[in-house]
Enzyme design. Sequence first.
Site, PDB file in Angstrom:
ATOM      1  N   GLY D  14      30.496   4.674  13.026  1.00 47.75           N
ATOM      2  CA  GLY D  14      31.860   4.165  12.898  1.00 47.75           C
ATOM      3  C   GLY D  14      32.190   3.895  11.445  1.00 47.75           C
ATOM      4  NE  ARG D  75      30.238   8.627  18.657  1.00 51.09           N
ATOM      5  CZ  ARG D  75      29.657   7.619  19.299  1.00 51.09           C
ATOM      6  NH1 ARG D  75      28.711   7.850  20.165  1.00 51.09           N
ATOM      7  NH2 ARG D  75      30.042   6.383  19.089  1.00 51.09           N
ATOM      8  CG  ASP D 106      22.041   0.662  15.591  1.00 52.95           C
ATOM      9  OD1 ASP D 106      23.012   1.441  15.627  1.00 52.95           O
ATOM     10  OD2 ASP D 106      21.917  -0.316  16.351  1.00 52.95           O
ATOM     11  CB  THR D 129      27.865  -1.134  10.853  1.00 53.27           C
ATOM     12  OG1 THR D 129      28.322  -1.765  12.048  1.00 53.27           O
ATOM     13  CG2 THR D 129      26.634  -1.879  10.363  1.00 53.27           C
ATOM     14  CG  ASP D 131      29.504  -3.934  15.230  1.00 50.47           C
ATOM     15  OD1 ASP D 131      30.644  -4.436  15.279  1.00 50.47           O
ATOM     16  OD2 ASP D 131      29.184  -2.923  15.867  1.00 50.47           O
ATOM     17  CG  ASP D 133      24.811  -4.184  14.693  1.00 46.22           C
ATOM     18  OD1 ASP D 133      24.921  -3.667  13.565  1.00 46.22           O
ATOM     19  OD2 ASP D 133      25.055  -3.584  15.744  1.00 46.22           O
ATOM     20  NE  ARG D 175      30.669  -0.759  21.670  1.00 45.58           N
ATOM     21  CZ  ARG D 175      31.457   0.306  21.738  1.00 45.58           C
ATOM     22  NH1 ARG D 175      31.250   1.217  22.676  1.00 45.58           N
ATOM     23  NH2 ARG D 175      32.435   0.473  20.878  1.00 45.58           N
ATOM     24  CD  GLU D 191      41.270 -24.794  20.482  1.00 46.69           C
ATOM     25  OE1 GLU D 191      41.520 -23.579  20.391  1.00 46.69           O
ATOM     26  OE2 GLU D 191      41.704 -25.628  19.664  1.00 46.69           O
ATOM     27  CE  LYS D 214      45.995 -36.597  28.809  1.00 49.92           C
ATOM     28  NZ  LYS D 214      44.633 -36.991  29.261  1.00 49.92           N
ATOM     29  CB  SER D 218      48.160 -23.498  20.252  1.00 50.02           C
ATOM     30  OG  SER D 218      47.446 -23.826  19.079  1.00 50.02           O
ATOM     31  CD  GLN D 256      38.508  -6.360  16.119  1.00 48.46           C
ATOM     32  OE1 GLN D 256      37.568  -7.129  16.059  1.00 48.46           O
ATOM     33  NE2 GLN D 256      38.927  -5.836  17.262  1.00 48.46           N
TER      34      GLN D 256
END
Lengths: 324, 324, 324, 324
Positions: D14, D75, D106, D129, D131, D133, D175, D191, D214, D218, D256
């Site tokens: 990617g 690819r 990878d 990448t 990610d 990762d 992923r 949150e 309370k 948002s 992204q």
Amino acid sequence: MSNIKNIAVLTSGGDAPGMNAGIRAVVRTGIYHGLNMFGIRRGYDGMVQGEIFPMDAKSVANIIQRGGTVLKTARSEEFRSPEGRQKAYEHLKKLNIDALVVIGGDGTFTGASAFLDQFDIPIIGMPGTIDNDLSGTDFTIGYDTAINTVVDAVDKIRDTAESHDRLFVVEVMGRDSGLIALRSGISTGAEAVLIPELEVDYDAIMKRLDKTRKNKSSRIVIVAEGDKEGGMVVADKIQANFPSYDVRLSILGHIQRGGRPTCMDRVLASRLGVASVEGLLEGRKGEMVGLIGGQVQFTPFGKAIKHIDKVNTNLTRIVEILSL
Amino acid sequence: MSNIKNIAVLTSGGDAPGMNAGIRAVVRTGIYHGLNMFGIRRGYDGMVQGEIFPMDAKSVANIIQRGGTVLKTARSEEFRSPEGRQKAYEHLKKLNIDALVVIGGDGTFTGASAFLDQFDIPIIGMPGTIDNDLSGTDFTIGYDTAINTVVDAVDKIRDTAESHDRLFVVEVMGRDSGLIALRSGISTGAEAVLIPELEVDYDAIMKRLDKTRKNKSSRIVIVAEGDKEGGMVVADKIQANFPSYDVRLSILGHIQRGGRPTCMDRVLASRLGVASVEGLLEGRKGEMVGLIGGQVQFTPFGKAIKHIDKVNTNLTRIVEILSL
Amino acid sequence: MSNIKNIAVLTSGGDAPGMNAGIRAVVRTGIYHGLNMFGIRRGYDGMVQGEIFPMDAKSVANIIQRGGTVLKTARSEEFRSPEGRQKAYEHLKKLNIDALVVIGGDGTFTGASAFLDQFDIPIIGMPGTIDNDLSGTDFTIGYDTAINTVVDAVDKIRDTAESHDRLFVVEVMGRDSGLIALRSGISTGAEAVLIPELEVDYDAIMKRLDKTRKNKSSRIVIVAEGDKEGGMVVADKIQANFPSYDVRLSILGHIQRGGRPTCMDRVLASRLGVASVEGLLEGRKGEMVGLIGGQVQFTPFGKAIKHIDKVNTNLTRIVEILSL
Amino acid sequence: MSNIKNIAVLTSGGDAPGMNAGIRAVVRTGIYHGLNMFGIRRGYDGMVQGEIFPMDAKSVANIIQRGGTVLKTARSEEFRSPEGRQKAYEHLKKLNIDALVVIGGDGTFTGASAFLDQFDIPIIGMPGTIDNDLSGTDFTIGYDTAINTVVDAVDKIRDTAESHDRLFVVEVMGRDSGLIALRSGISTGAEAVLIPELEVDYDAIMKRLDKTRKNKSSRIVIVAEGDKEGGMVVADKIQANFPSYDVRLSILGHIQRGGRPTCMDRVLASRLGVASVEGLLEGRKGEMVGLIGGQVQFTPFGKAIKHIDKVNTNLTRIVEILSL
């Protein structure tokens, strides 16, 4: 109908975001209508030197989003003389170029007029300048991007002004025109905006700053570079009048010219690029293409470059009302 | 001249960038003219519930650059009934509120019309919606920011499309209107734009995609969410027609609503905010204030909400020419 | 274990993006641990004047994304004297404030040290300055945002430089440190970077500019404001050496301080805010909390403010290699 | 010392912002050391097909600021077989290419390992990448830009969430890794953050959402796409548990990946590009170059691609503390 077969496009004067979108539109519209398209590098100077080359649809791929101009721009002393223009004309003749699209400001159109007078070659102008100081179009290509760049910058400065309870005098571009100053002033909630078109009433400004003293922890005063006194003098006067203020000056400078063009500038440049080529095919020449009230309009060069005072007194009034 | 002393402002419908600039302008213009100003929270629902509070110049400080609406917005079932509106009216009476400015879209103005019919209280509307689907103004508040957000997103997607030789179908907002799709399509050099106002000619689109196959390494097709089939169906059809393409779908979604407003939206909201209050003081009511060709214009609610087809066929033609 | 019940937080020195994220983290971490939290306005000056107020979780809502500091910042002459600090201490006593978190740079920690020496009240410092000129942390809060602001600005300037074949000298912040200049120089492909930590070798720079003459149509030279000569002198020298160049100067100024903090600055400020309160609860004092290699570390104030030369000669070498 | 004379560079997997800065650094560092440099188009597939061409310093001019990869990526099924790799090797031999730099994740390094095993040609990998990762580097090229893109998008969504009192579930990329989710969650004051590495404790999440009912108008819940259930299921569960909430889902998708790289990604890619070429010249092979604690480190491919769990439990704890 039209005898035009080969069109060349150039950019001239200060670069403005959206010029590339304009070049792309001119080239692709020409190809769409079966014409041969050419680019001229570095404005009139490149025309005098013969820096002219063919352009196809691919040569303008992936440039719509880029600032500056891929054709580059430059000043040309030589083009001001009939001999220089003669050299330029011969370069065009050699390539059988029948017509020109020139993207720029008043200097660009003045040059185009002289060339047209001398050789009667059809030329259409597109308004490409961040200053928005032309008649015959509501907005020039680059103006919307430039004011958004100014607004981004002043929003950042406001963060610091708020944190330190400061007054910032921000000098923005606009040698003859306060239009960048005025719209960016409204957009950033400036307490005052000083522009070349209007006499500065320092008493009124000082009174307004004083009046808002209690409500505000930060203050922004926008000054167009073409203002009689300029940012530094204005900052000094405010400091002298309010010794307790922490007054700072920021001159935004060249960042105002560059950057990815906004949607509005891309659409404007695309529409005008299409219209300029189609205008030539309809037999037009010696005119600037613009958008007035959303409609394509053509204005003779001589009229386009006349600095009609575009200052919208509604806008100056809005600064005053909203800086409460 | 005017008997109006107390004005309240609310935002209603989907939030749009520039609404805060509009609230600020309304509040400060009222204060400038010596009026008492109030805010109503959460649109008509807050009016029914009595969430009304006084606002001064400081309460709208430092909001001009913020997305969303500090007054919040909500739907109100209750306000659709005469009884609900009666409750709302009583809350206004208690605070001696003489007039309203409502910022929103067609639902907002429909509500305002009903209220005005029932109680004859002066109301002026400001066009606040990213969809630009109102008559009586060239642009609505939020539209320019939304299309720039779309353009930023599609520029990013184009990076990936170029790197992988992909075709991306990008679905953008616009339930009844293709104006976001059309302008963002021109701005991002989209190969095709599908909008609800026009029947899709798949043959023509497939032909155009095929024709540009050699020149292009990436392709973008913009689809308005209101298009009959939507992004997913369009992506599937293109994939079926061109099995060798690597087709991807991206639905931009809610990012299109938020964000710091552009300069254009801030100036527009500021001008209309001033004009709405001054319109009330001049005795106007039941009208939406807009900018047409740069000039302030008032349009009766009934006419503003009529979905006149704003699709500029010039724009659809430009997509075709420039996607060569 | 800890006797600390009430903690106050302040920001001091120049504002830096991410300070608000830091304030938010300090306040919420204190509340999470059952403490009472206070804010002090305008740094040490506000402490001397008693501008101290309680803060709850809501008082820091919706500020993580905002530049500047909601607590404001200021210089304080009075706090430099034992009497001034005595006044400040009494204000803290009145509210039973047991401990402080101070966010700022070396001046901030020098003040904290003096206060700690005089009254033995636990204080933890957080590094909040765009200059990244502290020991004990890889990065200071605000640095990442500032260098990205510089990079955005220089990318824009590069558009104009490319369009006009110009050389731009860009002066960036960094009075004692070239770290903003160095990283932004690498990021914008600058042809040379001049920083206060290193003697300028003009011969080498001129040679490099000359060598690259053929390859390049634009050139950027970044100068830290703390460089011995400053941007204007550097621009003049280059112009004198290369009369044919079109040399321009741009001083970026105050835009470098403001703006929405980057992800990195928000995460850094959040992590250090949590660690500073938990450090106090573990009995720490007189230390600055930082991140070294991704791990939280505490460094005594005296060591943190020592301008150890952080110039990574790898980085200066990279500028040279990549400006080919 | 080294026998290496000709190096080729490719990007694979990617696309990630900063890949272009990496390509530029590799090419210029090679030229700086007197080598001949080559680019391979479309990753291993281009290597199999022989899409290899010489690159000079100018061929990487003006790309440092651009997203995507000018070398494109794809690819390759064929490269997975020894026969495919044999074809690729012969293309390299023909051009006397001695060594490779491969930029990717990878899959890229797995391919490089197979190639190296078969032909013993020196290869260095660069981590490209979004990610983050990979082992052997604190950050991968593209990660910082991607999280800032997510933060920009969620800041916009927060505007709408605040205006409508809504809860937004935002699905972000990742992923196998929750690192994008975790840092963007902290940065946007989410949150809750759901990531693939951790079992989701719905009870705890529902309690936290309830507890903050309370204080908050948002709420944002960030879900990594690799989370067992994904954004849609999470949104449905929250809606079922809190019927009064107005819950919306936003899947950020392909935006992204693209965009101008941040300063951090440009510096990282530049440093690693220099180090990869110099690593090859020092005789290294079969290793990925990374930055650990600011220092260049080399890690064998086999170790780099092992998904060691990088989840910093400090970060998950910070989400909990700060979402008060």
